[in-house]
Design an enzyme around this catalytic site. Structure first.
Site, PDB file in Angstrom:
ATOM      1  N   HIS A  72       0.665  -1.605   0.335  1.00  0.00           N
ATOM      2  CA  HIS A  72      -0.319   0.297   0.157  1.00  0.00           C
ATOM      3  C   HIS A  72       1.246   1.193   0.327  1.00  0.00           C
ATOM      4  O   HIS A  72       0.681   2.547  -0.643  1.00  0.00           O
ATOM      5  CB  HIS A  72      -0.857  -0.011   1.250  1.00  0.00           C
ATOM      6  CG  HIS A  72      -1.505   0.874   1.725  1.00  0.00           C
ATOM      7  ND1 HIS A  72      -0.994   2.015   2.845  1.00  0.00           N
ATOM      8  CD2 HIS A  72      -2.594   1.605   0.689  1.00  0.00           C
ATOM      9  CE1 HIS A  72      -2.323   2.919   2.214  1.00  0.00           C
ATOM     10  NE2 HIS A  72      -3.111   3.045   1.464  1.00  0.00           N
ATOM     11  N   HIS A  73       1.645   1.665   0.979  1.00  0.00           N
ATOM     12  CA  HIS A  73       2.750   2.008   0.423  1.00  0.00           C
ATOM     13  C   HIS A  73       4.192   1.992   1.119  1.00  0.00           C
ATOM     14  O   HIS A  73       4.101   0.254   2.113  1.00  0.00           O
ATOM     15  CB  HIS A  73       2.318   3.282   1.690  1.00  0.00           C
ATOM     16  CG  HIS A  73       2.396   3.134   3.073  1.00  0.00           C
ATOM     17  ND1 HIS A  73       1.546   3.604   4.057  1.00  0.00           N
ATOM     18  CD2 HIS A  73       3.754   4.042   3.825  1.00  0.00           C
ATOM     19  CE1 HIS A  73       1.548   3.241   5.206  1.00  0.00           C
ATOM     20  NE2 HIS A  73       3.082   3.534   4.879  1.00  0.00           N
ATOM     21  N   GLN A 147      10.673   0.529   5.377  1.00  0.00           N
ATOM     22  CA  GLN A 147       9.648  -0.056   5.376  1.00  0.00           C
ATOM     23  C   GLN A 147       8.277  -0.517   4.979  1.00  0.00           C
ATOM     24  O   GLN A 147       8.236  -0.025   4.020  1.00  0.00           O
ATOM     25  CB  GLN A 147       8.952   0.398   7.109  1.00  0.00           C
ATOM     26  CG  GLN A 147       7.415   0.736   7.535  1.00  0.00           C
ATOM     27  CD  GLN A 147       6.779   1.768   8.233  1.00  0.00           C
ATOM     28  OE1 GLN A 147       6.602   3.066   7.458  1.00  0.00           O
ATOM     29  NE2 GLN A 147       6.586   1.765   9.683  1.00  0.00           N
ATOM     30  N   HIS A 149       4.075  -1.497   3.497  1.00  0.00           N
ATOM     31  CA  HIS A 149       2.620  -1.517   4.511  1.00  0.00           C
ATOM     32  C   HIS A 149       2.192  -2.193   3.681  1.00  0.00           C
ATOM     33  O   HIS A 149       1.695  -1.960   2.451  1.00  0.00           O
ATOM     34  CB  HIS A 149       2.023   0.219   4.812  1.00  0.00           C
ATOM     35  CG  HIS A 149       0.588  -0.231   5.129  1.00  0.00           C
ATOM     36  ND1 HIS A 149       0.422   0.944   4.882  1.00  0.00           N
ATOM     37  CD2 HIS A 149       0.016  -1.135   5.674  1.00  0.00           C
ATOM     38  CE1 HIS A 149      -1.307   0.746   5.799  1.00  0.00           C
ATOM     39  NE2 HIS A 149      -1.349  -0.794   6.005  1.00  0.00           N
ATOM     40  N   HIS A 235       1.028  13.019   6.566  1.00  0.00           N
ATOM     41  CA  HIS A 235       0.334  11.975   7.372  1.00  0.00           C
ATOM     42  C   HIS A 235      -0.103  12.081   8.612  1.00  0.00           C
ATOM     43  O   HIS A 235      -0.534  13.237   9.402  1.00  0.00           O
ATOM     44  CB  HIS A 235       1.481  11.352   7.812  1.00  0.00           C
ATOM     45  CG  HIS A 235       1.178  10.314   8.123  1.00  0.00           C
ATOM     46  ND1 HIS A 235       0.964   8.574   8.300  1.00  0.00           N
ATOM     47  CD2 HIS A 235       1.631   9.991   9.734  1.00  0.00           C
ATOM     48  CE1 HIS A 235       0.436   7.982   9.072  1.00  0.00           C
ATOM     49  NE2 HIS A 235       0.944   8.990   9.749  1.00  0.00           N
ATOM     50  N   HIS A 237      -4.429  10.043  10.563  1.00  0.00           N
ATOM     51  CA  HIS A 237      -4.993   8.785  10.139  1.00  0.00           C
ATOM     52  C   HIS A 237      -5.999   9.280   9.638  1.00  0.00           C
ATOM     53  O   HIS A 237      -6.058  10.468   8.840  1.00  0.00           O
ATOM     54  CB  HIS A 237      -4.832   8.256  11.793  1.00  0.00           C
ATOM     55  CG  HIS A 237      -3.337   7.987  11.838  1.00  0.00           C
ATOM     56  ND1 HIS A 237      -3.176   7.138  13.322  1.00  0.00           N
ATOM     57  CD2 HIS A 237      -2.624   7.914  11.293  1.00  0.00           C
ATOM     58  CE1 HIS A 237      -1.658   6.741  13.438  1.00  0.00           C
ATOM     59  NE2 HIS A 237      -1.375   7.221  12.617  1.00  0.00           N
ATOM     60  N   MET A 311      -2.408  11.606  14.027  1.00  0.00           N
ATOM     61  CA  MET A 311      -0.936  11.874  14.235  1.00  0.00           C
ATOM     62  C   MET A 311      -0.907  12.805  13.070  1.00  0.00           C
ATOM     63  O   MET A 311      -2.328  12.858  12.019  1.00  0.00           O
ATOM     64  CB  MET A 311      -0.281  10.629  13.551  1.00  0.00           C
ATOM     65  CG  MET A 311      -0.161   9.727  14.349  1.00  0.00           C
ATOM     66  SD  MET A 311       1.881   8.764  13.283  1.00  0.00           S
ATOM     67  CE  MET A 311       1.764   7.397  14.381  1.00  0.00           C
TER      68      MET A 311
HETATM   69  C1  IYT Z   1       3.501  10.347  16.908  1.00  0.00           C
HETATM   70  C2  IYT Z   1       3.447  11.504  15.324  1.00  0.00           C
HETATM   71  O1  IYT Z   1       2.889  12.528  15.605  1.00  0.00           O
HETATM   72  N1  IYT Z   1       4.745   9.915  14.816  1.00  0.00           N
HETATM   73  C3  IYT Z   1       4.427  10.011  13.764  1.00  0.00           C
HETATM   74  C4  IYT Z   1       5.806  11.384  13.545  1.00  0.00           C
HETATM   75  C5  IYT Z   1       7.106  11.051  14.024  1.00  0.00           C
HETATM   76  C6  IYT Z   1       8.367   9.985  12.409  1.00  0.00           C
HETATM   77  C7  IYT Z   1       8.784  10.132  12.899  1.00  0.00           C
HETATM   78  C8  IYT Z   1       7.568  10.491  14.876  1.00  0.00           C
HETATM   79  C9  IYT Z   1       8.885  10.089  15.157  1.00  0.00           C
HETATM   80  C10 IYT Z   1      10.247  10.412  14.389  1.00  0.00           C
HETATM   81  O2  IYT Z   1      10.724   9.337  14.686  1.00  0.00           O
HETATM   82  I1  IYT Z   1      10.723   9.105  11.422  1.00  0.00           I
HETATM   83  I2  IYT Z   1       9.472  10.551  17.194  1.00  0.00           I
HETATM   84  C11 IYT Z   1       4.782   9.077  12.908  1.00  0.00           C
HETATM   85  O3  IYT Z   1       5.283   7.360  13.198  1.00  0.00           O
HETATM   86  N2  IYT Z   1       4.443   9.195  11.820  1.00  0.00           N
HETATM   87  C12 IYT Z   1       4.447   7.589  10.238  1.00  0.00           C
HETATM   88  C13 IYT Z   1       5.769   7.427  10.790  1.00  0.00           C
HETATM   89  O4  IYT Z   1       7.417   8.176  10.145  1.00  0.00           O
HETATM   90  C14 IYT Z   1       5.893   5.594  10.237  1.00  0.00           C
HETATM   91  C15 IYT Z   1       4.626   8.704   9.726  1.00  0.00           C
HETATM   92  O5  IYT Z   1       3.498   8.221   7.955  1.00  0.00           O
HETATM   93  O6  IYT Z   1       4.734   9.543   8.674  1.00  0.00           O
HETATM   94 CU    CU Z   2       0.126   2.544   3.649  1.00  0.00          CU
HETATM   95 CU    CU Z   3       0.443   7.341  11.804  1.00  0.00          CU
END
Ligand code: IYT
Ligand code: CU
Ligand code: CU
Length: 357
Positions: A72-73, A147, A149, A235, A237, A311
């Site tokens: 998916h991504h 990564q 998905h 990004h 949800h 997020m």
């Molecule tokens: C709590 C949140 O916003 N997490 C996001 C942004 C994030 C990305 C990274 C936070 C941190 C990181 O080191 I890279 I601390 C989050 O998990 N975003 C997802 C992940 O990057 C997969 C995304 O798809 O943007």
């Molecule tokens: Cu995806």
């Molecule tokens: Cu997320």
């Protein structure tokens, strides 16, 4: 005497051979899933490659190779250390599949930054000429982690409806087809003068039931560097409606001037898109982002890692000329209800534009 017309083909040949970016050899290196057999409908898997940290490499392009169309991504993380020592592990932030004894860890152990994102049927992102991500020596990226998905859908007949237990024979699931989705990294060893980096704006906080919430963040650039943004990624949800990112400068009367860097419906494929306005951002300027979230739920939704959490992220991909990218990589605020742009002293806020597509 050969007229200049006679010279034309030779000139063209010469121009072609050197190209505008000066002649340097570009090699390709694959990072891909090791023939995994994703057996659950929704699964995030990670696989690492170690960079030889005695040398510097400059990544100048990413060529997706998503086989099977079960991906998916895909995200490519630069890490100081991987989230796991295993050749493949479950790194789902939102994977609902409880894959029992499959070891799970985040993509990176430390020093995380996203350096590429691909989404189904999305065009590939070309870095500007002479721009590259430095990895290995003189960078804090010693590993790259891919990564993927997996979003298998029953109609594709890949997922058997019956309950199956995940048996790993060296991490090869016994159910489903082997998949080796991944990327071909285009890199050079010739040092480039324009180094790419990614700056991430995000918030904490929560969204009240049946509310429209503005999740806002902003940070002043304190490093004496000039960054040239060229792409952005949003990004959220399920509750995200609009995510917008801005450059904010202050004129001599203290009035904020807002320049849109990128704005998108975060439910569209979450990969890097070209910047809206090419501007330079320097010390004293502010970067700001807002996620407009609409909740139709009966209780609060908090920022968090699971599928039903939220997020709010605005990623800015940029380059610096002659010098290192920003050492600060994150700009997070508490978000609602305690943090808003106007409480943080920003003025002349484009309140309508920032929440409308
Ligand atoms: C709590 C949140 O916003 N997490 C996001 C942004 C994030 C990305 C990274 C936070 C941190 C990181 O080191 I890279 I601390 C989050 O998990 N975003 C997802 C992940 O990057 C997969 C995304 O798809 O943007
Ligand atoms: Cu995806
Ligand atoms: Cu997320």
């Amino acid at each position: 005497m050969v007229g200049w017309r006679g010279l034309l083909p030779w000139l063209a040949l010469w121009a072609l051979s050197t190209g505008s970016s000066g002649a340097y050899k570009v090699e390709k290196y694959s990072i891909a899933m090791p023939n995994v057999k994703p057996a659950s409908e929704e699964l995030y898997l990670c696989t690492p490659i170690k960079i030889d940290h005695q040398k510097s490499y400059f990544i100048v392009g990413f060529e997706p190779n998503a086989t099977m169309h079960t991906a998916h991504h895909m995200l490519l993380f630069g890490c100081s250390s991987p989230g796991s020592k295993l050749p493949v592990w479950n790194c789902g932030e939102m994977s609902r599949a409880t894959t029992g004894d499959m070891p799970s860890a985040s993509p990176c152990g430390s020093g995380t930054q996203i350096i590429y994102a691909w989404a189904l049927d999305a065009p590939k992102l070309e870095l500007p000429d002479e721009v590259g991500f430095q990895v290995g020596q003189n960078s804090n990226i010693d590993y790259l982690v891919l990564q993927v998905h997996y979003h298998l859908s029953p109609e594709k007949g890949i997922v058997q409806r019956k309950k199956y237990n995940l048996k790993y024979i060296n991490f090869h699931f016994v159910v489903g087809q082997p998949d080796s989705s991944g990327l071909l990294l285009h890199f050079t060893e010739r040092p480039l003068t324009k180094l790419a980096g990614v700056y991430l704006l995000g918030t904490s906080g929560s969204i009240a039931p049946h509310a429209t919430e503005h999740m806002e963040t902003s940070c002043q650039i304190e490093e004496d560097k000039v960054i040239h943004p060229f792409a952005y990624r949003t990004h959220t949800h399920k509750l995200g409606k609009v995510v917008a990112g801005y450059k904010v400068s202050v004129d001599k009367n203290g009035i904020n001037q807002w320049t849109l860097l990128g704005k998108r419906n975060p439910m569209t494929p979450q990969m890097f898109y070209p910047i809206e306005n090419e501007v330079a951002i320097q010390k004293g300027d502010t970067l700001a982002a807002r996620c407009t979230m609409v909740s139709d739920r009966d209780d609060y939704t908090k920022i968090g890692m699971t599928f039903n959490d939220e997020m709010c992220n605005f990623y800015l991909m940029y380059y610096v000329e002659n010098g290192k990218p920003l050492s600060s990589k994150y700009c997070f605020t508490p978000g609602p209800p305690s943090y808003y742009w106007n409480l943080a002293g920003l003025n002349n806020i484009p309140d309508r534009e920032a929440s409308l597509l």
